[in-house]
Design an enzyme around this catalytic site. Structure first.
Site, mmCIF file in Angstrom:
data_model
loop_
_atom_site.group_PDB
_atom_site.id
_atom_site.type_symbol
_atom_site.label_atom_id
_atom_site.label_comp_id
_atom_site.label_asym_id
_atom_site.label_seq_id
_atom_site.Cartn_x
_atom_site.Cartn_y
_atom_site.Cartn_z
ATOM 1 C CG MET A 99 -1.807 -1.297 1.050
ATOM 2 S SD MET A 99 -3.379 -0.953 1.953
ATOM 3 C CE MET A 99 -2.982 -0.755 3.641
ATOM 4 C CG HIS B 143 6.901 -2.023 2.351
ATOM 5 N ND1 HIS B 143 7.013 -0.960 3.014
ATOM 6 C CD2 HIS B 143 5.745 -2.601 2.254
ATOM 7 C CE1 HIS B 143 5.690 -0.994 3.383
ATOM 8 N NE2 HIS B 143 4.930 -1.894 2.860
ATOM 9 C CB ALA C 252 3.831 4.680 3.415
ATOM 10 C CG LEU C 253 7.255 1.359 -0.819
ATOM 11 C CD1 LEU C 253 7.881 1.187 -2.146
ATOM 12 C CD2 LEU C 253 6.345 0.095 -0.634
ATOM 13 C CG HIS C 254 8.381 0.042 6.317
ATOM 14 N ND1 HIS C 254 8.849 -0.995 6.120
ATOM 15 C CD2 HIS C 254 7.273 0.230 6.248
ATOM 16 C CE1 HIS C 254 7.841 -1.806 6.358
ATOM 17 N NE2 HIS C 254 6.798 -0.837 6.511
ATOM 18 C CB VAL D 91 12.143 -5.857 8.203
ATOM 19 C CG1 VAL D 91 13.531 -4.998 8.622
ATOM 20 C CG2 VAL D 91 12.453 -6.800 7.141
ATOM 21 N N GLY E 275 5.167 -10.101 3.805
ATOM 22 C CA GLY E 275 6.079 -9.965 5.188
ATOM 23 C C GLY E 275 5.103 -10.955 6.218
ATOM 24 C CD GLN F 173 -1.767 -8.761 4.106
ATOM 25 O OE1 GLN F 173 -2.634 -7.893 4.420
ATOM 26 N NE2 GLN F 173 -0.493 -8.506 3.786
ATOM 27 C CD GLN G 273 -6.150 -3.674 2.602
ATOM 28 O OE1 GLN G 273 -5.759 -3.986 1.625
ATOM 29 N NE2 GLN G 273 -5.191 -3.610 3.603
#
Ligand code: PAF
Length: 299
Positions: free
Chosen positions: A35, A42, A37-39, A181, A152, A158, A66
């Site tokens: 979704m 991801h 807002a990658l960290h 992570v 993840g 999920q 969702q």
């Protein structure tokens, strides 16, 4: 070291065509649904995807179905430009970033429900959440076609739901699950961590601290579900503003275990709690995962 520009696709049919073209050239496809807002969590999925496919496709779509009424759909972080900059050096080739109407055009009616795995844990607190997840992921799989897809384990329920759905619907997708992570002090990476105040973040460490406490008890031979579950629960109850659940469950079918039971080979401990306005989740599988690191006082 130069980085290649990422191809951005917004039309669903164009994603299918791109993946088909790659396969016609004899290349395999690896998908990373997100979704945005990658960290770094991801990006670890992207790194893993590059080991499973020649064409790495990252999807970025804040999926409205969702989110329940009153949840954080409107304030969910969105940063496509930042995401593209983070992905460029990491081996992603294509980003699929459709508009809401492209994925849910007027008249869309179909929903995917994975019965049995979605009623407990987060499903009990977020009615309809996993139907929304299963529906959008099924649509992404249908568009991408045969591929590997990487998720993840922080979203443990999920991951189980998606595995079941792919198997039940005979989807030609290999599901790959990757360990959570964490920050060096144990906090599981999440796009929602951006909402935490300094004090919320400090208290959020209680989730990993609880999981680590359960691991210590497990390592000392403890197999009482109640003792293990309460070891995880105590720090969270002390620190969080509210606790949705701290549950012990079967890692495969997600059936919750009562405190009076004894754990067999593996035991899932899963947590959901609120710090300020932010709901965080975390989990570990005792007997399988490594314990999370624990913050040192003042460190
Ligand atoms: O884990 C997420 O980011 C989302 O739930 C997913 C799998 C991309 C579906 O919207």
């Amino acid at each position: 070291m130069g980085t290649r520009p990422i191809e951005v696709i917004t039309e669903p049919a164009a994603l299918g065509a791109r993946c088909d073209a790659a396969r016609r050239e004899g290349r395999t496809v690896a998908l990373v649904p997100t979704m945005g807002a990658l960290h770094e969590g991801h990006l670890a999925l992207v790194d893993e995807a590059a080991r499973h496919g020649d064409l790495v496709v990252v999807t970025i779509f804040v999926n409205p179905t969702q989110f329940g009424p009153g949840e954080d759909l409107d304030r969910y972080p969105r940063d496509l430009a930042g995401d593209l900059a983070r992905l460029a050096p990491r081996g992603a080739h294509v980003v699929f970033a459709p508009a809401r109407e492209a994925m849910y055009p007027p008249g869309h009616r179909t929903s995917v429900r994975v019965a049995g795995l979605t009623e407990g844990l987060c499903g009990a607190h977020r009615p309809g959440h996993f139907d929304g997840v299963a529906t959008i992921v099924a649509k992404l799989f249908a568009l991408a076609g045969p591929c590997a897809a990487v998720f993840g384990r922080k979203d443990y329920q999920q991951l189980r739901v998606i595995r079941r759905m792919a198997a039940d619907l005979d989807l030609p997708v290999e599901i790959v699950g990757l360990p959570t992570v964490r920050e060096p002090d144990g906090l599981a990476l999440s796009s929602r961590n951006a909402f935490l105040s300094v004090d919320d973040r400090r208290r959020a460490l209680s989730l990993a601290a609880g999981l680590a406490a359960a691991h210590r008890a497990w390592a000392s031979g403890e197999r009482s579900v109640g003792v293990l579950r309460r070891a995880a629960e105590a720090p969270v109850r002390r620190a969080a503003d509210s606790v949705d659940y701290v549950a012990a469950a079967d890692p495969d079918d997600l059936g919750t275990l009562d405190d009076g039971e004894r754990a067999a080979g593996r035991l899932l401990i899963a947590v959901a709690a609120r710090l300020g306005a932010t709901r965080l989740i975390d989990n570990t599988v005792l007997g399988e995962d490594r314990p999370p690191p624990v913050a040192t006082e003042g460190g």
